[in-house]
Motif scaffolding. Sequence first.
Motif, PDB file in Angstrom:
ATOM      1  N   PHE A   6      14.601 -15.535  -0.685  1.00  0.00           N
ATOM      2  CA  PHE A   6      14.812 -14.696   0.326  1.00  0.00           C
ATOM      3  C   PHE A   6      14.884 -15.416   1.604  1.00  0.00           C
ATOM      4  CE2 PHE A   6      10.291 -14.505   0.095  1.00  0.00           C
ATOM      5  CZ  PHE A   6       9.809 -14.707   1.309  1.00  0.00           C
ATOM      6  N   ILE A   7      15.427 -14.900   2.371  1.00  0.00           N
ATOM      7  CA  ILE A   7      15.795 -15.338   3.674  1.00  0.00           C
ATOM      8  C   ILE A   7      15.481 -14.370   4.609  1.00  0.00           C
ATOM      9  CG2 ILE A   7      17.191 -16.845   5.012  1.00  0.00           C
ATOM     10  CD1 ILE A   7      18.893 -17.723   2.816  1.00  0.00           C
ATOM     11  N   PRO A   8      14.365 -14.303   5.399  1.00  0.00           N
ATOM     12  CA  PRO A   8      14.033 -13.213   6.267  1.00  0.00           C
ATOM     13  C   PRO A   8      14.807 -13.441   7.636  1.00  0.00           C
ATOM     14  CG  PRO A   8      12.109 -14.634   6.036  1.00  0.00           C
ATOM     15  CD  PRO A   8      13.089 -15.111   5.052  1.00  0.00           C
ATOM     16  N   LEU A   9      15.477 -12.430   8.155  1.00  0.00           N
ATOM     17  CA  LEU A   9      16.255 -12.534   9.310  1.00  0.00           C
ATOM     18  C   LEU A   9      15.578 -11.624  10.395  1.00  0.00           C
ATOM     19  CD1 LEU A   9      19.618 -12.785   7.819  1.00  0.00           C
ATOM     20  CD2 LEU A   9      18.350 -14.469   8.483  1.00  0.00           C
ATOM     21  N   PHE A  10      15.277 -12.133  11.432  1.00  0.00           N
ATOM     22  CA  PHE A  10      14.754 -11.212  12.641  1.00  0.00           C
ATOM     23  C   PHE A  10      15.798 -10.816  13.527  1.00  0.00           C
ATOM     24  CE2 PHE A  10      12.488 -10.650  16.635  1.00  0.00           C
ATOM     25  CZ  PHE A  10      11.702  -9.410  16.277  1.00  0.00           C
ATOM     26  N   LEU A  11      16.331  -9.559  13.502  1.00  0.00           N
ATOM     27  CA  LEU A  11      17.591  -9.171  14.229  1.00  0.00           C
ATOM     28  C   LEU A  11      17.519  -9.050  15.620  1.00  0.00           C
ATOM     29  CD1 LEU A  11      19.184  -7.071  11.502  1.00  0.00           C
ATOM     30  CD2 LEU A  11      19.389  -9.653  12.055  1.00  0.00           C
ATOM     31  N   VAL A  12      16.213  -8.172  16.057  1.00  0.00           N
ATOM     32  CA  VAL A  12      16.214  -7.625  17.453  1.00  0.00           C
ATOM     33  C   VAL A  12      14.682  -7.694  17.718  1.00  0.00           C
ATOM     34  CG1 VAL A  12      16.280  -5.509  18.995  1.00  0.00           C
ATOM     35  CG2 VAL A  12      18.088  -5.905  16.963  1.00  0.00           C
ATOM     36  N   GLY A  13      14.582  -8.078  19.247  1.00  0.00           N
ATOM     37  CA  GLY A  13      13.194  -8.306  19.915  1.00  0.00           C
ATOM     38  C   GLY A  13      11.995  -7.356  19.351  1.00  0.00           C
ATOM     39  N   GLU A  14      10.947  -7.804  19.258  1.00  0.00           N
ATOM     40  CA  GLU A  14       9.879  -6.981  18.864  1.00  0.00           C
ATOM     41  C   GLU A  14       9.256  -6.132  20.110  1.00  0.00           C
ATOM     42  OE1 GLU A  14       7.201  -8.832  16.876  1.00  0.00           O
ATOM     43  OE2 GLU A  14       8.241 -10.165  15.561  1.00  0.00           O
ATOM     44  N   GLU A  15      10.175  -4.999  20.312  1.00  0.00           N
ATOM     45  CA  GLU A  15       9.772  -4.180  21.718  1.00  0.00           C
ATOM     46  C   GLU A  15       9.292  -2.844  20.830  1.00  0.00           C
ATOM     47  OE1 GLU A  15      13.204  -4.495  24.226  1.00  0.00           O
ATOM     48  OE2 GLU A  15      12.633  -6.597  24.616  1.00  0.00           O
ATOM     49  N   GLU A  16       9.790  -1.821  21.510  1.00  0.00           N
ATOM     50  CA  GLU A  16       9.646  -0.640  21.051  1.00  0.00           C
ATOM     51  C   GLU A  16      10.344  -0.287  19.653  1.00  0.00           C
ATOM     52  OE1 GLU A  16      10.385   2.378  23.953  1.00  0.00           O
ATOM     53  OE2 GLU A  16       9.113   1.244  25.376  1.00  0.00           O
ATOM     54  N   ARG A  17      11.393  -0.833  19.359  1.00  0.00           N
ATOM     55  CA  ARG A  17      12.122  -0.991  18.222  1.00  0.00           C
ATOM     56  C   ARG A  17      12.563  -1.974  17.777  1.00  0.00           C
ATOM     57  NH1 ARG A  17      16.400   4.185  17.440  1.00  0.00           N
ATOM     58  NH2 ARG A  17      14.475   5.320  17.814  1.00  0.00           N
ATOM     59  N   SER A  18      12.550  -2.269  16.269  1.00  0.00           N
ATOM     60  CA  SER A  18      12.916  -3.687  15.765  1.00  0.00           C
ATOM     61  C   SER A  18      13.723  -3.393  14.603  1.00  0.00           C
ATOM     62  CB  SER A  18      11.827  -4.674  15.610  1.00  0.00           C
ATOM     63  OG  SER A  18      10.904  -4.093  14.831  1.00  0.00           O
ATOM     64  N   ILE A  41      13.993  -0.568   9.805  1.00  0.00           N
ATOM     65  CA  ILE A  41      13.555  -0.327  11.294  1.00  0.00           C
ATOM     66  C   ILE A  41      12.133   0.177  11.523  1.00  0.00           C
ATOM     67  CG2 ILE A  41      14.553   1.239  13.260  1.00  0.00           C
ATOM     68  CD1 ILE A  41      17.072   1.677  11.559  1.00  0.00           C
ATOM     69  N   LEU A  42      11.570  -0.424  12.293  1.00  0.00           N
ATOM     70  CA  LEU A  42      10.171  -0.029  12.858  1.00  0.00           C
ATOM     71  C   LEU A  42      10.371   0.251  14.500  1.00  0.00           C
ATOM     72  CD1 LEU A  42       8.208  -3.032  11.475  1.00  0.00           C
ATOM     73  CD2 LEU A  42       8.137  -0.748  10.546  1.00  0.00           C
ATOM     74  N   SER A  43       9.851   1.410  14.525  1.00  0.00           N
ATOM     75  CA  SER A  43       9.615   1.970  16.103  1.00  0.00           C
ATOM     76  C   SER A  43       8.369   2.607  16.270  1.00  0.00           C
ATOM     77  CB  SER A  43      10.994   2.984  16.207  1.00  0.00           C
ATOM     78  OG  SER A  43      10.843   4.054  15.484  1.00  0.00           O
ATOM     79  N   ARG A  44       8.076   2.476  17.619  1.00  0.00           N
ATOM     80  CA  ARG A  44       6.931   3.027  18.162  1.00  0.00           C
ATOM     81  C   ARG A  44       6.957   3.572  19.558  1.00  0.00           C
ATOM     82  NH1 ARG A  44       1.321   2.322  17.095  1.00  0.00           N
ATOM     83  NH2 ARG A  44       1.781   0.955  15.598  1.00  0.00           N
ATOM     84  N   ASP A  45       6.149   4.777  19.429  1.00  0.00           N
ATOM     85  CA  ASP A  45       6.002   5.169  21.110  1.00  0.00           C
ATOM     86  C   ASP A  45       5.167   4.446  21.885  1.00  0.00           C
ATOM     87  OD1 ASP A  45       5.149   6.938  23.217  1.00  0.00           O
ATOM     88  OD2 ASP A  45       6.051   8.694  22.229  1.00  0.00           O
ATOM     89  N   LEU A 317       5.651 -12.815   8.080  1.00  0.00           N
ATOM     90  CA  LEU A 317       5.272 -11.680   9.157  1.00  0.00           C
ATOM     91  C   LEU A 317       6.659 -11.381   9.439  1.00  0.00           C
ATOM     92  CD1 LEU A 317       2.045 -12.477  11.101  1.00  0.00           C
ATOM     93  CD2 LEU A 317       2.692 -10.438   9.771  1.00  0.00           C
ATOM     94  N   LEU A 318       7.284 -10.364   8.914  1.00  0.00           N
ATOM     95  CA  LEU A 318       8.335  -9.910   9.497  1.00  0.00           C
ATOM     96  C   LEU A 318       8.499  -9.468  11.108  1.00  0.00           C
ATOM     97  CD1 LEU A 318      11.408 -10.020   8.206  1.00  0.00           C
ATOM     98  CD2 LEU A 318      10.772  -7.518   7.796  1.00  0.00           C
ATOM     99  N   ASN A 319       7.122  -8.718  11.336  1.00  0.00           N
ATOM    100  CA  ASN A 319       7.176  -8.092  12.688  1.00  0.00           C
ATOM    101  C   ASN A 319       5.669  -8.526  13.138  1.00  0.00           C
ATOM    102  OD1 ASN A 319       6.304  -6.280  14.871  1.00  0.00           O
ATOM    103  ND2 ASN A 319       8.328  -5.369  14.675  1.00  0.00           N
ATOM    104  N   THR A 320       5.337  -9.489  14.030  1.00  0.00           N
ATOM    105  CA  THR A 320       4.175  -9.937  14.307  1.00  0.00           C
ATOM    106  C   THR A 320       3.355  -8.899  15.202  1.00  0.00           C
ATOM    107  OG1 THR A 320       5.245 -10.917  16.394  1.00  0.00           O
ATOM    108  CG2 THR A 320       4.899 -12.572  14.584  1.00  0.00           C
ATOM    109  N   ALA A 321       4.228  -8.021  15.844  1.00  0.00           N
ATOM    110  CA  ALA A 321       3.372  -7.026  16.568  1.00  0.00           C
ATOM    111  C   ALA A 321       2.430  -5.858  15.928  1.00  0.00           C
ATOM    112  CB  ALA A 321       4.150  -6.132  17.539  1.00  0.00           C
ATOM    113  N   GLU A 322       3.456  -5.359  14.559  1.00  0.00           N
ATOM    114  CA  GLU A 322       2.666  -4.444  13.762  1.00  0.00           C
ATOM    115  C   GLU A 322       2.043  -5.233  12.559  1.00  0.00           C
ATOM    116  OE1 GLU A 322       2.650  -1.548  14.291  1.00  0.00           O
ATOM    117  OE2 GLU A 322       4.270  -1.243  16.096  1.00  0.00           O
ATOM    118  N   LEU A 323       2.342  -6.606  12.435  1.00  0.00           N
ATOM    119  CA  LEU A 323       1.748  -7.187  11.365  1.00  0.00           C
ATOM    120  C   LEU A 323       2.451  -6.652   9.866  1.00  0.00           C
ATOM    121  CD1 LEU A 323      -1.973  -7.680  12.288  1.00  0.00           C
ATOM    122  CD2 LEU A 323      -0.293  -9.215  12.653  1.00  0.00           C
ATOM    123  N   TYR A 324       3.705  -6.363   9.935  1.00  0.00           N
ATOM    124  CA  TYR A 324       4.490  -5.825   8.853  1.00  0.00           C
ATOM    125  C   TYR A 324       4.706  -7.231   8.253  1.00  0.00           C
ATOM    126  CZ  TYR A 324       7.739  -3.183   6.285  1.00  0.00           C
ATOM    127  OH  TYR A 324       8.669  -2.528   5.403  1.00  0.00           O
TER     128      TYR A 324
END
Length: 347
Positions: A6-18, A41-45, A317-324
């Motif tokens: 697998f080749i993980p690709l990070f597409l959009v910056g880790e802000e409110e929605r990634s 898609i991960l998103s957070r208020d 770590l696909l998303n370092t802010a959410e530890l996903y």
Amino acid sequence: MLIMIFIPLFLVGEEERSYHFYPVLDYEDETGVSGGGVFTILSRDPEADANISPDLLSLKLKGGVKGNYTLKMDMERQLEMGKYIFRLPVYFSNYPYTYAGQGNEFNDLEEKLSARQLSYHFAIIRRWERFHFGFTYKGRNFRFYDTPTVAQGDNAILGSAGGWSLGPGLIFEYDSRDNHYFPLHGVNISLSMQNYSNALRSDYDFDSYCLKTLGFFKISRLSVLACKLVGEGNMGEVPFQELADINEEIRGFSQGLIKDKFLTGFTAELRSFPFEMGFWARFGFVIFGECGEVGGNLQEFTLTGLHYSYGFGLRYLLNTAELYTIRYDLGISKTRSSSDFSAREFF
């Protein structure tokens, strides 16, 4: 045998929605080469409590050269700033299946079968600070393409003709974890009860119960000892596809080999992301040990009947802010091994 790339690709910056995408390529003796991809898609208020999990939408598609394929959608929404949690995972597969009869022991009746499965799980959960209560509704349709020849004594396999398992349920939960996807401390205790009823158009009439306890003990910055103890029971007219499967708790066994009405299992994992800086900070590893057994009733459980598995895994770590995370695990038992590639931790 399973080889996974697998080749993980990070597409959009880790802000409110990634947005995240990663392709998958694997090989198994039963299916040959399979490939596909996962889009998440991960998103957070920004005003939401950090302990509340983010909104999630994940879509997975994988197909193989022998005609096998898998479609999966996983959705979770936080309503009213996390006061309510809405979940709706949906899964469809056309995939080979292994069956070796009902019971806790291996036998010589193992056979390879092709099966089709559609399942969904609707849940709406009311969340307080640490206590949760919710309603669920589960549905599963299962059908073999080939009629199984393995018998349970003098009886044909219950569920071999396929059909629907449909029914409502309740879930009670206590949760003090500091993170939904990669907890470093806290506990999670959940009790779920499900009723499958002919009156609700289910083809089978039975009840299912599951008590699960998770504990997390921080070692260092992103290193943790994680433990899970689970007990599961089914009573009534339980079809083959709804029997407790030891593969759900022990990664060293393939699906369908050891199944019965009751199950108990224990897992301990050492999870670590040892690097703190740069590109390698996203990479981690897991070392785990597991044991468990199944039985037709609680009196059948003995320490000598436990099955064991151990193994190791790689993490990204696909998303370092959410530890996903996304994970690859290799489980090894006394006579078998099995690999698992998926998003999120095993528990």
